[in-house]
Enzyme design. Structure first.
Site, PDB file in Angstrom:
ATOM      1  N   SER A   7       0.854  -1.194   0.000  1.00 50.67           N
ATOM      2  CA  SER A   7       0.000   0.000   0.000  1.00 50.67           C
ATOM      3  C   SER A   7       0.885   1.236   0.000  1.00 50.67           C
ATOM      4  O   SER A   7       1.595   1.516   0.966  1.00 50.67           O
ATOM      5  CB  SER A   7      -0.906  -0.004   1.234  1.00 50.67           C
ATOM      6  OG  SER A   7      -1.472   1.275   1.362  1.00 50.67           O
ATOM      7  N   HIS A  32      -0.988  -1.064  -4.389  1.00 49.90           N
ATOM      8  CA  HIS A  32      -2.306  -0.702  -3.854  1.00 49.90           C
ATOM      9  C   HIS A  32      -2.352   0.812  -3.626  1.00 49.90           C
ATOM     10  O   HIS A  32      -1.516   1.365  -2.902  1.00 49.90           O
ATOM     11  CB  HIS A  32      -2.506  -1.469  -2.550  1.00 49.90           C
ATOM     12  CG  HIS A  32      -3.845  -1.319  -1.916  1.00 49.90           C
ATOM     13  ND1 HIS A  32      -4.952  -2.035  -2.310  1.00 49.90           N
ATOM     14  CD2 HIS A  32      -4.266  -0.518  -0.888  1.00 49.90           C
ATOM     15  CE1 HIS A  32      -5.991  -1.704  -1.550  1.00 49.90           C
ATOM     16  NE2 HIS A  32      -5.598  -0.779  -0.692  1.00 49.90           N
ATOM     17  N   ASP A  34      -4.509   3.882  -2.248  1.00 57.10           N
ATOM     18  CA  ASP A  34      -5.645   4.222  -1.381  1.00 57.10           C
ATOM     19  C   ASP A  34      -6.127   5.629  -1.674  1.00 57.10           C
ATOM     20  O   ASP A  34      -5.439   6.610  -1.359  1.00 57.10           O
ATOM     21  CB  ASP A  34      -5.226   4.121   0.094  1.00 57.10           C
ATOM     22  CG  ASP A  34      -5.060   2.682   0.526  1.00 57.10           C
ATOM     23  OD1 ASP A  34      -6.043   1.935   0.460  1.00 57.10           O
ATOM     24  OD2 ASP A  34      -3.944   2.308   0.913  1.00 57.10           O
ATOM     25  N   MET A  36      -8.729   8.434  -0.852  1.00 60.48           N
ATOM     26  CA  MET A  36      -9.676   8.839   0.205  1.00 60.48           C
ATOM     27  C   MET A  36     -10.132  10.270  -0.049  1.00 60.48           C
ATOM     28  O   MET A  36      -9.320  11.117  -0.444  1.00 60.48           O
ATOM     29  CB  MET A  36      -8.989   8.779   1.570  1.00 60.48           C
ATOM     30  CG  MET A  36      -8.347   7.449   1.888  1.00 60.48           C
ATOM     31  SD  MET A  36      -7.711   7.440   3.572  1.00 60.48           S
ATOM     32  CE  MET A  36      -6.760   5.903   3.554  1.00 60.48           C
ATOM     33  N   HIS A  65      -8.039   1.455  -4.538  1.00 64.20           N
ATOM     34  CA  HIS A  65      -9.048   1.219  -3.504  1.00 64.20           C
ATOM     35  C   HIS A  65      -9.711   2.566  -3.216  1.00 64.20           C
ATOM     36  O   HIS A  65      -9.117   3.427  -2.574  1.00 64.20           O
ATOM     37  CB  HIS A  65      -8.337   0.639  -2.267  1.00 64.20           C
ATOM     38  CG  HIS A  65      -9.204   0.482  -1.067  1.00 64.20           C
ATOM     39  ND1 HIS A  65      -8.682   0.294   0.208  1.00 64.20           N
ATOM     40  CD2 HIS A  65     -10.555   0.469  -0.918  1.00 64.20           C
ATOM     41  CE1 HIS A  65      -9.675   0.182   1.073  1.00 64.20           C
ATOM     42  NE2 HIS A  65     -10.818   0.296   0.425  1.00 64.20           N
ATOM     43  N   MET A  67     -11.978   4.891  -1.389  1.00 66.98           N
ATOM     44  CA  MET A  67     -12.755   5.148  -0.173  1.00 66.98           C
ATOM     45  C   MET A  67     -13.385   6.526  -0.371  1.00 66.98           C
ATOM     46  O   MET A  67     -12.946   7.536   0.191  1.00 66.98           O
ATOM     47  CB  MET A  67     -11.822   5.098   1.042  1.00 66.98           C
ATOM     48  CG  MET A  67     -11.395   3.676   1.390  1.00 66.98           C
ATOM     49  SD  MET A  67      -9.881   3.588   2.354  1.00 66.98           S
ATOM     50  CE  MET A  67      -8.679   3.589   1.033  1.00 66.98           C
ATOM     51  N   MET A 137     -12.018  -5.409   4.608  1.00 67.59           N
ATOM     52  CA  MET A 137     -11.254  -4.438   5.404  1.00 67.59           C
ATOM     53  C   MET A 137     -11.047  -5.002   6.807  1.00 67.59           C
ATOM     54  O   MET A 137     -12.019  -5.293   7.514  1.00 67.59           O
ATOM     55  CB  MET A 137     -11.993  -3.094   5.493  1.00 67.59           C
ATOM     56  CG  MET A 137     -11.913  -2.248   4.236  1.00 67.59           C
ATOM     57  SD  MET A 137     -10.241  -1.948   3.619  1.00 67.59           S
ATOM     58  CE  MET A 137      -9.461  -1.087   4.993  1.00 67.59           C
ATOM     59  N   GLY A 142      -9.387   4.352   6.370  1.00 68.12           N
ATOM     60  CA  GLY A 142      -9.069   5.771   6.587  1.00 68.12           C
ATOM     61  C   GLY A 142      -7.623   6.041   6.950  1.00 68.12           C
ATOM     62  O   GLY A 142      -7.105   7.097   6.620  1.00 68.12           O
ATOM     63  N   PHE A 143      -6.987   5.099   7.601  1.00 67.94           N
ATOM     64  CA  PHE A 143      -5.625   5.335   8.072  1.00 67.94           C
ATOM     65  C   PHE A 143      -4.782   4.067   8.002  1.00 67.94           C
ATOM     66  O   PHE A 143      -5.306   2.969   8.239  1.00 67.94           O
ATOM     67  CB  PHE A 143      -5.642   5.822   9.536  1.00 67.94           C
ATOM     68  CG  PHE A 143      -6.407   7.110   9.704  1.00 67.94           C
ATOM     69  CD1 PHE A 143      -5.782   8.339   9.533  1.00 67.94           C
ATOM     70  CD2 PHE A 143      -7.765   7.086   9.987  1.00 67.94           C
ATOM     71  CE1 PHE A 143      -6.499   9.528   9.656  1.00 67.94           C
ATOM     72  CE2 PHE A 143      -8.500   8.262  10.106  1.00 67.94           C
ATOM     73  CZ  PHE A 143      -7.861   9.487   9.948  1.00 67.94           C
ATOM     74  N   GLY A 144      -3.495   4.248   7.692  1.00 64.11           N
ATOM     75  CA  GLY A 144      -2.564   3.135   7.758  1.00 64.11           C
ATOM     76  C   GLY A 144      -2.103   2.933   9.193  1.00 64.11           C
ATOM     77  O   GLY A 144      -2.385   3.751  10.073  1.00 64.11           O
ATOM     78  N   GLY A 145      -1.413   1.829   9.435  1.00 64.37           N
ATOM     79  CA  GLY A 145      -0.766   1.606  10.720  1.00 64.37           C
ATOM     80  C   GLY A 145      -1.688   1.208  11.858  1.00 64.37           C
ATOM     81  O   GLY A 145      -1.304   1.304  13.030  1.00 64.37           O
ATOM     82  N   ASP A 175      -7.064  -6.157   3.783  1.00 63.71           N
ATOM     83  CA  ASP A 175      -6.383  -4.861   3.857  1.00 63.71           C
ATOM     84  C   ASP A 175      -6.500  -4.272   5.256  1.00 63.71           C
ATOM     85  O   ASP A 175      -7.605  -4.012   5.735  1.00 63.71           O
ATOM     86  CB  ASP A 175      -7.041  -3.926   2.826  1.00 63.71           C
ATOM     87  CG  ASP A 175      -6.397  -2.565   2.741  1.00 63.71           C
ATOM     88  OD1 ASP A 175      -5.334  -2.346   3.354  1.00 63.71           O
ATOM     89  OD2 ASP A 175      -6.968  -1.710   2.028  1.00 63.71           O
ATOM     90  N   GLY A 176      -5.330  -4.074   5.884  1.00 64.85           N
ATOM     91  CA  GLY A 176      -5.296  -3.395   7.177  1.00 64.85           C
ATOM     92  C   GLY A 176      -4.635  -4.234   8.252  1.00 64.85           C
ATOM     93  O   GLY A 176      -5.107  -5.317   8.584  1.00 64.85           O
ATOM     94  N   GLY A 177      -3.496  -3.745   8.746  1.00 67.77           N
ATOM     95  CA  GLY A 177      -2.819  -4.447   9.837  1.00 67.77           C
ATOM     96  C   GLY A 177      -2.233  -5.785   9.448  1.00 67.77           C
ATOM     97  O   GLY A 177      -2.002  -6.645  10.307  1.00 67.77           O
ATOM     98  N   GLY A 197       0.876  -2.072   4.141  1.00 62.53           N
ATOM     99  CA  GLY A 197       1.508  -0.761   4.036  1.00 62.53           C
ATOM    100  C   GLY A 197       2.666  -0.628   4.989  1.00 62.53           C
ATOM    101  O   GLY A 197       3.824  -0.828   4.627  1.00 62.53           O
TER     102      GLY A 197
HETATM  103  C1  DX5 Z   1      -6.634   1.889   5.131  1.00 66.66           C
HETATM  104  C2  DX5 Z   1      -6.086   1.501   3.787  1.00 66.66           C
HETATM  105  C3  DX5 Z   1      -4.982   0.526   3.797  1.00 66.66           C
HETATM  106  C4  DX5 Z   1      -3.753   0.942   4.552  1.00 66.66           C
HETATM  107  C5  DX5 Z   1      -3.122  -0.298   5.114  1.00 66.66           C
HETATM  108  O1  DX5 Z   1      -7.806   2.587   4.958  1.00 66.66           O
HETATM  109  O2  DX5 Z   1      -7.104   0.987   2.965  1.00 66.66           O
HETATM  110  O3  DX5 Z   1      -4.646   0.101   2.484  1.00 66.66           O
HETATM  111  O4  DX5 Z   1      -2.814   1.619   3.772  1.00 66.66           O
HETATM  112  O5  DX5 Z   1      -2.068   0.086   5.907  1.00 66.66           O
HETATM  113  P1  DX5 Z   1      -1.415  -0.883   6.980  1.00 66.66           P
HETATM  114  O6  DX5 Z   1      -0.900  -2.077   6.237  1.00 66.66           O
HETATM  115  O7  DX5 Z   1      -0.344  -0.035   7.569  1.00 66.66           O
HETATM  116  O8  DX5 Z   1      -2.501  -1.242   7.950  1.00 66.66           O
HETATM  117 ZN    ZN Z   2      -6.564   0.057   1.015  1.00 67.39          ZN
END
Ligand code: DX5
Ligand code: ZN
Length: 217
Positions: A7, A32, A34, A36, A65, A67, A137, A142-145, A175-177, A197
């Site tokens: 990501s 990927h 993102d 938003m 992706h 959003m 999801m 909305g946010f990475g990490g 996707d996510g974590g 990501g």
């Molecule tokens: C969150 C995104 C993800 C995000 C994943 O809304 O859709 O793609 O970048 O990030 P990590 O892998 O850090 O959770």
């Molecule tokens: Zn994503």
């Protein structure tokens, strides 16, 4: 082979070209993107010029992706950018089947995503028969990490079992974590495509490939 989708939300945007090139030669890898809009999710990322630039700078497949509250608009305005996969959110559309049909005209692959609070039964059999990819999801978009939500395992298993009984063939993406702490279990549950990501981009650039490989073992 499981597809790994780094990501780009977590990459170094001031050095996007070397960041993309760090994955050269890796197979079964998508980028990927993102997107938003500050409405469907509170955060803002990037839009048309950046998406177009990325697709032109890489030979890897680009997976967008969305959003956003208006995926129909972006479906039309980004159709010449060379995106491989276009994923929109079930929660953002009134007529998902109609949008899938439209997207199929311009994108090789079409995906639909569900937020953690949306149960898999909201995806009708007709949608599952028409779609190329379902994105589960595993964090609130909305946010990475953020931390991975274990409830995602059941969703993956449910989708896999419906795919078998419907005799259809969409890919299951998560996707996510995602990290090497959960990737093996995700693949065993039925995930075909893992988005990651921070797990990849927290490393130095020469170690990105190693991080990708570690998600498949
Ligand atoms: C969150 C995104 C993800 C995000 C994943 O809304 O859709 O793609 O970048 O990030 P990590 O892998 O850090 O959770
Ligand atoms: Zn994503």
């Amino acid at each position: 082979m499981t597809i790994i989708s780094p990501s780009l939300l977590a990459c170094d945007f001031l050095n996007i070209e070397p960041e993309l090139n760090a994955f050269n030669g890796q197979n079964d890898l998508w980028f990927h993107l993102d997107i938003m809009d500050g409405h469907f999710v509170p955060n803002l990322t990037f839009g048309h010029p950046v998406v177009e630039l990325i697709t032109k700078k890489t030979t890897h497949k680009c997976d967008a992706h969305f959003m956003v509250t208006n995926p129909e608009f972006h479906a039309e305005t980004m159709k010449s950018f060379g995106l491989y996969n276009f994923t929109f959110h079930l929660e953002a559309t009134l007529d998902s089947l109609g949008l899938i049909k439209e997207l199929k005209k311009n994108y090789p692959s079409v995906g639909i995503s569900i937020k953690p609070c949306t149960p898999t039964h909201k995806l009708s059999d007709d949608i599952l028969k028409a779609i190329d990819l379902v994105l589960v999801m595993s964090v609130e978009p909305g946010f990475g990490g953020q931390s991975f939500m274990p409830s995602s395992f059941d969703k993956i298993k449910e989708l896999k079992s419906r795919r078998d009984s419907l005799k259809t063939h969409f890919e299951i993406q998560v996707d996510g974590g995602v990290s090497n702490k959960n990737s093996k279990e995700l693949i065993e549950a039925g995930a075909d495509n893992l988005v990651a990501g921070s797990y990849i981009f927290k490393n130095s650039r020469e170690d990105y490939k190693k991080a990708v490989d570690s998600l498949r073992t």
